[in-house]
Each structure stands twice: as C-alpha cells, then as structure tokens.
Design a protein around this motif. Structure first.
Motif, short mmCIF file in Angstrom:
data_model
loop_
_atom_site.label_atom_id
_atom_site.label_comp_id
_atom_site.label_asym_id
_atom_site.label_seq_id
_atom_site.Cartn_x
_atom_site.Cartn_y
_atom_site.Cartn_z
N HIS A 143 -27.53 -39.94 -42.68
CA HIS A 143 -28.58 -38.98 -42.32
C HIS A 143 -27.93 -37.71 -41.80
N PHE A 144 -28.22 -36.58 -42.42
CA PHE A 144 -27.64 -35.30 -42.02
C PHE A 144 -28.44 -34.75 -40.84
N VAL A 173 -23.85 -31.55 -38.24
CA VAL A 173 -23.58 -30.12 -38.26
C VAL A 173 -22.46 -29.79 -37.27
N ASP A 174 -22.53 -30.36 -36.06
CA ASP A 174 -21.49 -30.11 -35.04
C ASP A 174 -20.12 -30.59 -35.52
N ALA A 175 -20.07 -31.76 -36.15
CA ALA A 175 -18.80 -32.29 -36.65
C ALA A 175 -18.25 -31.41 -37.78
N THR A 202 -19.85 -22.47 -40.41
CA THR A 202 -21.25 -22.34 -40.83
C THR A 202 -22.07 -23.59 -40.56
N GLY A 203 -21.40 -24.74 -40.38
CA GLY A 203 -22.12 -25.99 -40.21
C GLY A 203 -22.66 -26.56 -41.50
N GLN A 204 -22.31 -25.95 -42.61
CA GLN A 204 -22.71 -26.47 -43.91
C GLN A 204 -21.52 -26.38 -44.87
N ILE A 205 -21.59 -27.16 -45.93
CA ILE A 205 -20.50 -27.20 -46.91
C ILE A 205 -21.11 -26.96 -48.29
N ALA A 206 -20.65 -25.92 -48.94
CA ALA A 206 -21.16 -25.59 -50.28
C ALA A 206 -20.70 -26.64 -51.29
N LEU A 207 -21.47 -26.80 -52.35
CA LEU A 207 -21.08 -27.69 -53.44
C LEU A 207 -19.74 -27.22 -54.00
N GLY A 208 -18.79 -28.11 -54.04
CA GLY A 208 -17.47 -27.78 -54.58
C GLY A 208 -16.40 -27.59 -53.53
N GLN A 209 -16.77 -27.45 -52.26
CA GLN A 209 -15.75 -27.26 -51.21
C GLN A 209 -15.06 -28.56 -50.83
#
Length: 191
Positions: free
Chosen positions: A104-105, A110-112, A125-132
């Motif tokens: 569960h996101f 986000v903190d991790a 940013t607390g997010q990861i783009a597709l492909g990173q």
C-alpha cells in the motif's frame, strides 16, 4: 587378485561451456539520451545505477514483478509497491517508518522514497517516475552493449545484455554418453 565389492563408476571426458545463468533483460522506459553506461563485466547490485538517461540514474531494485507505472501518492495497491517497499527496507531508507512491505503506497512510503532520493543526490519528490527503477531477481553481470553513450534512448530499448552472477556449466548430452540423472556428482577440469 583380491575380489573387492564396490560401486562402479564411469568416467567420460567431454567438452562443455562455462558461462552465467540467464536473467530477465534490462529494459529502458525513459526517453532522452544515454549519458552513462557500465563497463562489460561490471556487477550491479540492488540500489546501484544500471545506466543514466539525461544524467538521471536508472537504479536496480530486487523483485520479479516489473515496474509498469510511476510510484506516486494515490496509486492503487500492488506487488510492485510491495517490491519497492522491500527494497527501501533493505537499503535502510525505511528505518523507523515501516519494517514490512504492505503493498500500500502511503505517507510512510513517500517519506522512505524521499530519504532514498536524498541519499542518492536525486531531486527529492517523494515519487518515482516510470523507468527510474528496474526490478530484476538479483544482481546482474553486464554483457555487451546494444547502445552507445550519446545515442537517443527510447522506451523498449535493451541498453545491454545481462546475466546473473551465478556460474553455470553446460554439457551437451547425446546417446553415446552414459546415462545421467539429476543430482549426480561431476568433476570439472578447466584448461
């Protein structure tokens, strides 16, 4: 001569190929330009950079489910989220946030991610783009390249070949060789 009761053994010298076990390929999902590639023979482990596109790192994480979507607040639960959380735990970025992957996101995820991004000197940013991130079963051994630094990167590219780091020996069997069974001991003589 003294008769001795013993097991019979058959010895056959045959050619074989020494190599590495196969693994899933590294598939690029980012558009841009390849700005860094590893050297053939490098071993890339979990948390390390596989290559860079527009100087942004693409990082290896351990898992069997491929990343198929961006990781961001509001996303649905799934095995890809659980794999990301497991990697954040293993890399030490989830300390005192969570100790098991829930899939569960949430805010703790986000903190991790922000801790991981800060530690890797990436934009926080607390997010990861597709492909990173690329999920593969284990560390990989880099093989021949299919692209070059400065070449345009396109989603679906296979930048280079990879194998696992586990050694394998392949022996072709034929009807002229004695029968073998799984688990039999063998000896390997290297030149």
């Amino acid at each position: 001569a003294t008769v001795v009761r013993t097991d019979l053994a058959t010895t056959v010298l045959t050619g074989a190929t020494l190599g590495y076990a196969p693994t899933d390929p590294v598939v690029n999902h980012l558009p841009g330009t390849y700005t860094q590639l590893p050297q053939v023979g490098d071993v890339i482990a979990t948390g390390q950079v596989l290559y860079r596109v527009d100087n942004q790192p693409v990082v290896l994480m351990t898992g069997t489910t491929p990343a198929w979507r961006p990781f961001a607040a509001g996303m649905t639960d799934g095995p890809d989220v659980a794999e990301l959380q497991s990697n954040l735990i293993a890399l030490g970025d989830a300390v005192r946030l969570f100790s098991r992957a829930s899939g569960h996101f949430d805010v703790l995820t986000v903190d991790a991610i922000e801790r991981w991004q800060r530690a890797e000197a990436q934009p926080v940013t607390g997010q990861i783009a597709l492909g990173q991130v690329v999920f593969l079963a284990a560390s990989v051994l880099v093989g021949p390249e299919s692209v070059a630094i400065g070449q345009a990167a396109s989603p679906g590219d296979l930048p280079y070949q990879v194998t696992t780091t586990a050694r394998t020996v392949t022996v072709p069997l034929n009807p002229n060789l004695p029968p073998v069974s799984v688990g039999e001991a063998v000896s390997i003589v290297l030149p």
